[in-house]
Write an enzyme that holds these catalytic residues in place. Structure first.
Site, PDB file in Angstrom:
ATOM      1  N   HIS A  72       0.817  -1.216   0.000  1.00 17.99           N
ATOM      2  CA  HIS A  72       0.000   0.000   0.000  1.00 17.99           C
ATOM      3  C   HIS A  72       0.849   1.264   0.000  1.00 17.99           C
ATOM      4  CE1 HIS A  72      -3.690   2.266   0.871  1.00 17.99           C
ATOM      5  NE2 HIS A  72      -2.959   2.969   1.697  1.00 17.99           N
TER       6      HIS A  72
ATOM      7  N   HIS B  56      -9.909   2.948  -0.101  1.00 15.43           N
ATOM      8  CA  HIS B  56      -9.954   2.511   1.290  1.00 15.43           C
ATOM      9  C   HIS B  56     -10.821   1.267   1.326  1.00 15.43           C
ATOM     10  CE1 HIS B  56      -9.564   3.766   5.701  1.00 15.43           C
ATOM     11  NE2 HIS B  56      -8.367   3.730   5.178  1.00 15.43           N
TER      12      HIS B  56
END
Lengths: 231, 770, 83
Positions: free
Chosen positions: B59, B110
């Site tokens: 990420h 998200h």
């Protein structure tokens, strides 16, 4: 006229209220919640938003800000005060208007173009409307349910304090479809919908004439200048 | 991971090389661990390991995608750079929009947190992207959200959707940011892995742009905002680098972050005042990997070093260990670099807004990031190795073995029912498809009025915000992606995502100038997924060149799977365009009677991957529609001219659902019907009725033109070589969409078809029909 | 260390939409023998040592002046724990 708009931590529509004041031809004055200085304004707007994150109760903490003591004082002396949405909640927490506001009955935040009927034009903020005029004003809130006990409701209705009522759809479960109230003197007015979002063509509610053309909210602010003219 | 009984200082680490740290539990591979040892010349301390583990996670480091993402920069032409003020590499890209104004915008994912805790996952997604925008020096002015959920009638979808929507509503509304658009898509591909891609846009004057480069030895490192607690510890490395165990228990349990939008609203106002008073040299928001990220990125980007006393961090929870403080993802925090002589003024501003602030340390010039805890040095690294020079993987790629068969399985060879009754049935099926529904159930929960600059929002083609109140200068943004197209052809699917969002922006009359992208894919350890990803990046990079729009920044989200099955390749593209005066924008639906309706572009048999194919045949196969980039550019220029000259009264682009969908939306927008005929279209383009109504050919826009402007408008099209054909007239007298030789659909029926599915699935529509 | 506990509930005669929503959720889960759900707030005021009478008096005033809105809420309990 000088019209003050108060900013509390978490106020959101203060900038829009300042713009509405300006478009109505008045001088906008930004007021800060911590100060005791009202900067000689002729009228005050308590704007919408989530002051203090709605902690404790909506408007509860803001109602106890330093500047509110001065505003309550000014209101009692006849200075016009307009409470919009969170501002309406603050006015009730401050004891300037009767009743309370709780969460929408359906439990959700609702943003819609809301039709209202202006039931009382005997106020500093509605003098420019016709009695029983229908207007469309954006509504956006999660805690908009007007609530009061039987006695208060009787008095509010009996004394004609109801200034705006929802038409067509009651978007939040407010008792008696009450969307906004005035005080006895007609100087303090509070309502859940947001007139400052219907003041500029191209940015307001859709109308039959054109997309985003609604400016019914401007009359709230131009009404201020009408004192003594209509009556 | 239990904290060591004594402090694992640098000195201690150097003296105890044989201590085994639990790096695998933190998602660090054997070779990465060896790499860290080589970089440091010793084993890492547990604090250093914590930093590397989060910063080298997928990420944060983009280690699997970097090698492909380079194409965006490599393929950038001089022409594409013309409006770009800040490119990739900073918190968000910045574009010059004219009149001294700069706009920054970015879209970010998200996803995994939103499956676990939909409300907080989505809420903190909004919070995070808004902080990225503030840290560029901008006032945030709007948000959008691109959402993908599982099948609309699946019970778990009914758990996720209301949570995600109320989370976005809660956070965005409380921040006072209008939600101006987005998209919603339902597909079982996302059943256990919804996608929540949040976009934020902000505006500033050119001279107010702030970068995240710590420079100037002696400058102070200041942490301000919410206090640090145990939120999301290890969320970044754990969530984004691993899948969940099949027994339902996550392989690593992520701690979800909890957001407080009031704290962020105060933070926004505080930051804007700091910027206005010029008190900040550099600023970075704290998102994934919290303090680890902010310190290492600020130092690395500035080519400097830093010394930080971790004890100075204001805590919500006294029991946190140093490692936990380093990894914490507590929300609503920012890190600023402040000149020592301005510190007092800085603190006066944060004091006024009652924002917790602490001075953590200093910028140095020795190129080392040093972090001290309880008097000992627990981190001593070259910040570049943490933030920039993370491992780069060139993972194996393999074209999926099933792709040839899938692409060969076209729906075109199947018989189509072109009878009028049959077509009417198909219309009803297609219009009521979950992915063509109005988003009213959702958007009724979003404030789209706050700040008073919303010129267009859902259901219009793009969101449009006024930037300058005097001149009316504005920007338009649209987000798009189609996972079905991506599954059929990942390269083309990415190009189509750009073409569609580009055209959506153009349909408002704005000129597209830049994009941001959020690339959502499965596990990069799956060579087929890696191939899909690489193909998509290539497709998108090439499409950007063809359309002359640069990627300003974006986000990659990998490891999106439902069990072992990767999601459909879903490259969300957000295109931004500029309009000189928002008063000239083109509504997406006609409102006056007796205007001519024109279809721009041509239609061919392109039903593969379409909504029609799913609605009528539950089919996914063949190849997705083609894109003619030159044509899309000319079309955009045409619409911009038409808007500028006031020749067109509405414009609505065609995409999923084809012509019937656009006709329906255009009629419903202002509640004005139309009389349509398809005979000339069918003849000119050699297609049948089904194709005419449901094909998803690209490069098409539906426009309405007042009679008196007909000649000029047709001339404009001819001049630009845009095929144009009159297909009908607006009709305000009968509330219906009347399609000659097919049938008549009342506007009330259209409304029901277009609006019923979401309330049916998720609860009554609040507030009724607007 | 003592704690003064203050409990505030919405007035009986007024609407409680949150309570109703929770009740509906229980019914959806098949729980049918709960007649009503009402939701209020619990405040904890932590003090050093034992809570004094003066502090209790002050707590009552705090409860009335700030922690509850007398128009729509009642203070239903004030008690001390840990004295």
């Amino acid at each position: 006229m000088r019209v003050g708009v108060v900013t509390f931590p978490g106020s959101l529509d203060d900038r829009d209220a300042l713009r509405a004041v300006r478009l109505a031809g008045h001088e906008p004055v930004a007021l800060w919640h911590q100060e005791h200085d009202l900067h000689s304004v002729d009228a005050i707007v308590l704007p919408g938003g989530f002051s203090y994150g709605d902690y404790l109760r909506c408007g509860a903490i803001a109602a106890r800000s330093p500047i509110m003591a001065d505003i309550i004082d000014a209101a009692n002396k006849g200075v016009p005060v307009l409470g919009i949405c969170n501002g309406f909640q603050i006015l009730m927490e401050a004891g300037l208007l009767p009743g309370g506001l709780i969460g929408n009955d359906h439990g959700q935040f609702i943003c819609r173009d809301q039709e209202l009927v202006v039931e009382n034009t005997d106020t500093r903020w509605t003098a420019g409307f016709q009695e029983n005029q229908h207007i469309v004003i954006p509504l956006k809130n999660g805690e908009g349910g007007y609530i009061a006990d039987e006695e208060t409701l009787k008095r509010v209705e009996g004394e004609g304090l109801v200034t705006f009522r929802y038409v067509g759809i009651n978007p939040n479960g407010s008792l008696h479809d009450i969307a906004g109230l005035r005080n006895d003197a007609g100087t303090v007015v509070g309502l859940m919908p947001h007139p400052e979002h219907a003041v500029e063509e191209g940015f307001g509610p859709d109308t039959d004439q054109a997309m985003r053309n609604g400016t019914d909210g401007l009359t709230f602010f131009t009404s201020l200048a009408l004192e003594g003219v209509l009556r | 991971m239990s904290a060591p009984r004594h402090i694992d200082s640098v000195e201690h680490a150097a003296a105890t090389p044989d201590v085994k740290l639990p790096y695998a539990e933190l998602g660090v591979t054997d070779s990465e661990y060896q790499e860290i040892i080589a970089l440091l010349g010793r084993r890492p301390t547990s604090g250093e390991l914590a930093m590397y583990s989060v910063m080298w996670s997928e990420h944060c480091s983009y280690k699997s995608s970097k090698v492909h993402l380079r194409q965006f920069g490599q393929k950038m032409t001089e022409s594409m750079k013309k409006n770009l003020m800040v490119g990739m590499g900073q918190n968000a890209g910045v574009v010059d929009v004219g009149e001294g104004w700069a706009v920054t915008f970015k879209i970010e994912s998200h996803n995994h947190p939103s499956y676990i805790e939909p409300f907080q996952g989505a809420a903190t997604g909004v919070g995070g992207i808004v902080r990225d925008i503030i840290s560029m020096g901008a006032r945030p002015i709007g948000v959008m959200d691109a959402l993908r959920f599982g099948a609309i009638d699946h019970p778990d979808t009914a758990r996720v959707v209301p949570g995600v929507v109320s989370g976005i509503s809660f956070y965005g509304n409380c921040l006072g940011l209008p939600n101006i658009g987005g998209e919603t898509w339902f597909d079982s591909s996302y059943q256990k892995n919804p996608l929540v891609n949040a976009l934020a846009v902000g505006v500033m004057r050119h001279e107010d742009i702030h970068l995240a480069n710590a420079q100037g030895a002696g400058n102070k490192v200041v942490l301000f905002g919410a206090r640090t607690g145990g939120d999301g510890i290890g969320g970044a490395s754990i969530l984004a680098s691993e899948t969940f165990g099949d027994d339902g228990r996550p392989a690593k349990r992520p701690a979800v972050q909890v957001g407080d939008p009031f704290a962020e609203k105060v933070l926004i106002e505080c930051c804007l005042e700091l910027f206005e008073k010029d008190l900040v040299e550099a600023i970075q928001d704290l998102g994934a990997a919290g303090i680890s990220c902010a310190t290492s990125e600020l130092a690395a980007n500035g080519d400097t070093g830093m010394v930080v006393e971790l004890d100075k961090v204001l805590l919500r929870d006294d029991t946190l260990t140093a490692e936990e403080i380093l990894m914490s993802e507590s929300q609503e925090r920012m890190m600023a670099i402040v000149k020592p002589e301005l510190l007092e003024k800085f603190l006066a501003v944060t004091g006024k807004w009652e924002v917790d602030t602490s001075v953590l340390g200093d910028v140095t010039d020795d190129g080392r990031l040093i972090i001290n805890w309880h008097g000992e040095t627990i981190v001593d690294v070259d910040p570049k190795t943490v933030a920039i020079d993370s491992p780069v993987y060139n993972r194996p790629m393999e074209r999926p073995s099933w792709l040839d068969a899938l692409q060969a399985d076209t729906i075109h060879t199947r018989d189509r029912d072109n009878t009028s009754a049959g077509v009417m049935d198909q219309i009803r099926s297609v219009l009521s498809h979950a992915n063509l529904q109005a988003a009213t159930w959702i958007t009724n929960q979003y404030d789209h009025y706050v700040l008073g600059n919303t010129a267009m929002a859902t259901p219009d083609d793009a969101g449009m915000l006024r930037v300058d109140e005097e001149s009316g200068l504005g920007v338009a943004i649209a987000t798009d992606a189609n996972g079905r197209y991506g599954q059929l052809d990942p390269r083309q699917g990415a190009a189509l995502a750009l073409a569609e969002s580009y055209r959506n922006v153009a349909s408002t009359g704005a000129t597209p100038v830049a994009i941001s992208d959020c690339l959502n894919y499965g596990s990069p350890e799956n060579p087929e997924v890696m191939w899909q990803f690489a193909e998509a990046v290539t497709g998108l990079a090439d499409a950007c060149v063809a359309l002359d729009v640069p990627v300003t920044g974006g986000n990659v989200s990998l490891y999106n799977q439902t069990g072992e099955t990767p999601i459909h390749p879903t490259p969300v593209v957000a295109t931004m365009g500029i309009i000189d005066d928002v008063a000239r924008r083109l509504p997406s639906g006609w409102q006056d009677d007796g205007e001519n309706i024109y279809l721009l572009g041509t239609t061919s048999l392109e039903l593969d991957g379409s909504i029609w194919a799913d609605a009528i045949h539950s089919h996914l196969g063949g190849i997705p529609p083609k894109v003619d980039f030159e044509h899309e550019k000319s079309l955009a220029e045409l619409l911009s001219s038409a808007a500028h000259e006031g020749l067109v009264t509405s414009a609505h682009d065609l995409s999923t659902g084809g012509l019937i969908q656009s006709l329906t939306e255009a009629c419903l927008r202002r509640h004005v019907g139309a009389r349509i005929w398809l005979s000339e279209l069918q003849e000119r383009d050699n297609i049948d009725s089904v194709t005419a109504l449901f094909s998803e050919s690209q490069g098409r826009v539906l426009v309405s033109v007042a009679r008196e402007d007909d000649v000029k408008f047709q001339g404009l099209c001819a001049g630009r070589g845009i095929p144009v054909l009159r297909v009908g007239v607006t009709d305000a007298t009968q509330s219906a969409l009347d399609i000659a030789d097919v049938g008549v659909l009342g506007l009330d029926e259209l409304h029901t078809l277009h609006e019923s599915r979401l309330p049916e699935a998720f609860g009554p529509l609040v507030g009724g029909r607007a | 260390m003592a704690t003064i506990i203050i409990e505030v509930m919405p007035k009986r005669e007024l609407l409680d939409p949150a309570g109703k929503a929770v009740h509906r959720a229980l019914l959806r889960d098949g729980i049918s023998d709960i007649n009503e759900v009402r939701i209020g707030k619990r405040f904890e005021l932590h003090v050093d040592g034992a809570a004094t009478d003066a502090q209790l008096q002050a707590a009552k005033k705090i409860a009335d002046d700030l922690l509850s809105n007398g128009v729509i809420e009642d203070v239903v309990d004030i008690r001390v724990e840990g004295n």
